[in-house]
Design a protein around this motif. Sequence first.
Motif, mmCIF file in Angstrom:
data_model
loop_
_atom_site.group_PDB
_atom_site.id
_atom_site.type_symbol
_atom_site.label_atom_id
_atom_site.label_comp_id
_atom_site.label_asym_id
_atom_site.label_seq_id
_atom_site.Cartn_x
_atom_site.Cartn_y
_atom_site.Cartn_z
ATOM 1 N N GLU A 286 0.940 -1.146 0.001
ATOM 2 C CA GLU A 286 0.278 -0.046 0.136
ATOM 3 C C GLU A 286 0.881 1.157 0.024
ATOM 4 O O GLU A 286 1.743 1.493 1.005
ATOM 5 N N ALA A 287 0.677 2.270 -1.040
ATOM 6 C CA ALA A 287 1.630 3.437 -1.242
ATOM 7 C C ALA A 287 1.474 4.221 0.051
ATOM 8 O O ALA A 287 2.545 4.495 0.617
ATOM 9 N N LYS A 288 0.242 4.143 0.385
ATOM 10 C CA LYS A 288 0.119 5.136 1.905
ATOM 11 C C LYS A 288 0.889 4.753 3.034
ATOM 12 O O LYS A 288 1.391 5.277 3.754
ATOM 13 N N ASP A 289 1.094 3.300 3.220
ATOM 14 C CA ASP A 289 1.870 2.601 4.121
ATOM 15 C C ASP A 289 3.205 2.915 4.138
ATOM 16 O O ASP A 289 3.906 3.318 4.984
ATOM 17 N N LEU A 290 3.680 2.936 3.025
ATOM 18 C CA LEU A 290 5.193 3.264 2.564
ATOM 19 C C LEU A 290 5.372 4.538 3.116
ATOM 20 O O LEU A 290 6.296 5.052 3.625
ATOM 21 N N LYS A 291 4.486 5.671 2.496
ATOM 22 C CA LYS A 291 4.623 7.026 2.795
ATOM 23 C C LYS A 291 4.611 7.431 4.263
ATOM 24 O O LYS A 291 5.374 8.180 4.782
ATOM 25 N N GLY A 292 3.732 6.702 5.066
ATOM 26 C CA GLY A 292 3.498 7.205 6.282
ATOM 27 C C GLY A 292 4.364 6.297 7.418
ATOM 28 O O GLY A 292 4.436 6.495 8.465
ATOM 29 N N TYR A 293 5.378 5.567 6.571
ATOM 30 C CA TYR A 293 5.999 4.578 7.514
ATOM 31 C C TYR A 293 7.119 5.455 8.411
ATOM 32 O O TYR A 293 7.889 6.412 7.770
ATOM 33 N N PRO A 294 7.087 5.347 9.743
ATOM 34 C CA PRO A 294 8.012 6.322 10.364
ATOM 35 C C PRO A 294 9.413 6.011 10.194
ATOM 36 O O PRO A 294 9.860 4.931 9.991
ATOM 37 N N ARG A 295 10.230 7.080 10.278
ATOM 38 C CA ARG A 295 11.495 7.122 9.965
ATOM 39 C C ARG A 295 12.124 8.493 10.579
ATOM 40 O O ARG A 295 11.750 9.402 11.154
ATOM 41 N N ASN A 296 13.461 7.734 11.492
ATOM 42 C CA ASN A 296 14.052 8.446 12.330
ATOM 43 C C ASN A 296 15.603 8.094 12.287
ATOM 44 O O ASN A 296 15.915 7.676 13.488
ATOM 45 N N THR A 297 16.339 7.988 11.408
ATOM 46 C CA THR A 297 17.722 7.719 11.331
ATOM 47 C C THR A 297 18.595 8.159 12.509
ATOM 48 O O THR A 297 19.235 7.397 13.185
ATOM 49 N N GLU A 298 18.569 9.439 12.665
ATOM 50 C CA GLU A 298 19.329 10.201 13.553
ATOM 51 C C GLU A 298 19.183 9.429 15.154
ATOM 52 O O GLU A 298 20.158 9.041 15.734
ATOM 53 N N LYS A 299 17.990 9.321 15.407
ATOM 54 C CA LYS A 299 17.489 8.622 16.654
ATOM 55 C C LYS A 299 18.070 7.008 16.783
ATOM 56 O O LYS A 299 18.549 6.615 17.706
ATOM 57 N N ASP A 300 17.599 6.463 15.626
ATOM 58 C CA ASP A 300 18.216 5.221 15.628
ATOM 59 C C ASP A 300 19.842 4.637 15.870
ATOM 60 O O ASP A 300 20.065 4.093 16.369
ATOM 61 N N LEU A 301 20.477 5.945 15.010
ATOM 62 C CA LEU A 301 21.831 5.916 15.139
ATOM 63 C C LEU A 301 22.342 5.829 16.707
ATOM 64 O O LEU A 301 23.366 5.328 17.225
ATOM 65 N N SER A 302 21.506 6.763 17.366
ATOM 66 C CA SER A 302 21.957 7.154 18.752
ATOM 67 C C SER A 302 21.607 6.080 19.596
ATOM 68 O O SER A 302 22.339 5.747 20.636
ATOM 69 N N LEU A 303 20.451 5.292 19.463
ATOM 70 C CA LEU A 303 20.114 4.041 20.227
ATOM 71 C C LEU A 303 21.190 3.177 19.877
ATOM 72 O O LEU A 303 21.652 2.108 20.899
ATOM 73 N N LEU A 304 21.697 2.659 18.663
ATOM 74 C CA LEU A 304 22.713 1.690 18.270
ATOM 75 C C LEU A 304 23.940 1.930 18.869
ATOM 76 O O LEU A 304 24.666 1.108 19.360
ATOM 77 N N GLU A 305 24.503 3.223 19.108
ATOM 78 C CA GLU A 305 25.753 3.759 19.428
ATOM 79 C C GLU A 305 25.889 3.068 20.806
ATOM 80 O O GLU A 305 27.115 2.853 21.396
ATOM 81 N N ASN A 306 24.761 3.187 21.821
ATOM 82 C CA ASN A 306 24.903 2.525 23.203
ATOM 83 C C ASN A 306 25.340 1.253 23.316
ATOM 84 O O ASN A 306 25.542 0.795 24.059
ATOM 85 N N LEU A 307 25.053 0.242 22.084
ATOM 86 C CA LEU A 307 24.820 -1.007 21.972
ATOM 87 C C LEU A 307 26.068 -1.530 21.307
ATOM 88 O O LEU A 307 26.728 -2.782 21.692
ATOM 89 N N LEU A 308 26.619 -0.901 20.414
ATOM 90 C CA LEU A 308 27.602 -1.414 19.613
ATOM 91 C C LEU A 308 29.199 -0.826 19.850
ATOM 92 O O LEU A 308 29.228 -0.212 20.708
ATOM 93 N N SER A 309 29.973 -1.989 19.442
ATOM 94 C CA SER A 309 31.371 -1.483 19.471
ATOM 95 C C SER A 309 31.988 -0.568 18.267
ATOM 96 O O SER A 309 31.102 -0.543 17.641
ATOM 97 N N SER A 310 33.023 -0.153 18.463
ATOM 98 C CA SER A 310 33.517 0.625 17.565
ATOM 99 C C SER A 310 33.820 -0.198 15.971
ATOM 100 O O SER A 310 34.066 0.536 15.084
ATOM 101 N N GLU A 311 33.799 -1.413 16.160
ATOM 102 C CA GLU A 311 34.266 -2.193 14.701
ATOM 103 C C GLU A 311 32.976 -2.533 14.142
ATOM 104 O O GLU A 311 32.841 -2.861 13.202
ATOM 105 N N ASP A 312 31.733 -2.506 15.024
ATOM 106 C CA ASP A 312 30.506 -2.770 14.349
ATOM 107 C C ASP A 312 29.938 -1.772 13.384
ATOM 108 O O ASP A 312 30.579 -0.655 13.397
ATOM 109 N N PHE A 313 29.038 -2.062 12.520
ATOM 110 C CA PHE A 313 28.591 -1.187 11.296
ATOM 111 C C PHE A 313 27.183 -1.178 11.078
ATOM 112 O O PHE A 313 26.608 -2.137 11.377
ATOM 113 N N ILE A 314 26.949 0.034 10.701
ATOM 114 C CA ILE A 314 25.432 0.094 10.321
ATOM 115 C C ILE A 314 25.409 0.523 8.678
ATOM 116 O O ILE A 314 26.171 1.199 8.308
ATOM 117 N N PHE A 315 24.702 -0.267 8.147
ATOM 118 C CA PHE A 315 24.609 -0.033 6.631
ATOM 119 C C PHE A 315 23.161 0.681 6.349
ATOM 120 O O PHE A 315 21.975 0.083 6.693
#
Length: 286
Positions: free
Chosen positions: A64-93
């Motif tokens: 459904e096109a509307k579902d895709l358009k309205g899908y929540p996105r917040n990459t900055e917040k995602d990266l800061s949540l991951l920063e707390n869990l990951l090591s310096s060698e881990d990576f995000i694609f």
Amino acid sequence: MIVFNTISETHKYLAALAYNNKSIGFVPTMGALHSGHLSLVKQAREENDIVAVSIFVNPIQFNEAKDLKGYPRNTEKDLSLLENLLSSEDFIFVPTVEEMYPKPVDKKYDFGALGEVMEGSSRQGHFNGVGIVVNRLFRIIQPDRAYFGEKDFQQIAIIRKMVELENLQIHIISCPIIREKDGLAMSSRNQLLSSSQRKNAGILFKSLSDAQSLSANHTVQETCKIISRMINAEPEFDVEYVDFVNEATLQSINSWNEADSIRCFLAVRADKIRLIDNIKIYPFSQ
Ligand code: AMP
């Protein structure tokens, strides 16, 4: 942790890891991360030398096109949540759509009966899009292990089938559903619920939990009806399906003694938002 946006920079990094024989645990996500996603990341962190997480809202799995358009996105917040869990060698694609799909995609998977029930029949093309993106991500990241949540139980079965069809050597690990205090399965889409829908959404888990006790003195068909009625009695929710299935084949059962392990699945609409959930059922001996 390191953030990569392109396949070529990811490959360069992976070459050095392969040289050092490091094991890679991979968690594919569509972002808008919550504790459900983070539980997969934590498990991957415990079991691997390197953790890779992808954040990509995959357009070709949305029906459904509307579902895709309205899908929540917040990459900055995602990266800061991951920063707390990951090591310096881990990576995000975090690729763009153009990076993942430089050319139109026409691949068609045949997942057999697994792809024809529940989410497969309700969301045309959804699992084909999931299979395509996860296969591409697997080929880019080349993980030893990949982690998926039982919240999307049917998706795990589809991924296992895709891995078999593509002859990939990747261990698929299923992880338990993480729930809110009222039992609602955590989902990125929950933040799209109105406050009143959210307040009443505990009915999904309540009805799944009731399925267990109902199975003691009701048939499968009666239990289905009672659960559907319970959810539909909430004015803001409409049941799309309630299904009791054989956990191994995901095909519907007609009686409690028809399968060794049984799971109850449901899909419910709250206006434009679609919620899914499932629970294992331990039938009483008849
Ligand atoms: P998504 O971002 O919705 O594509 O989800 C990415 C991964 O997180 C999938 O393997 C989901 O099954 C998993 N996941 C989503 N919600 C939960 C949850 N509440 N508990 C456990 N895993 C989850």
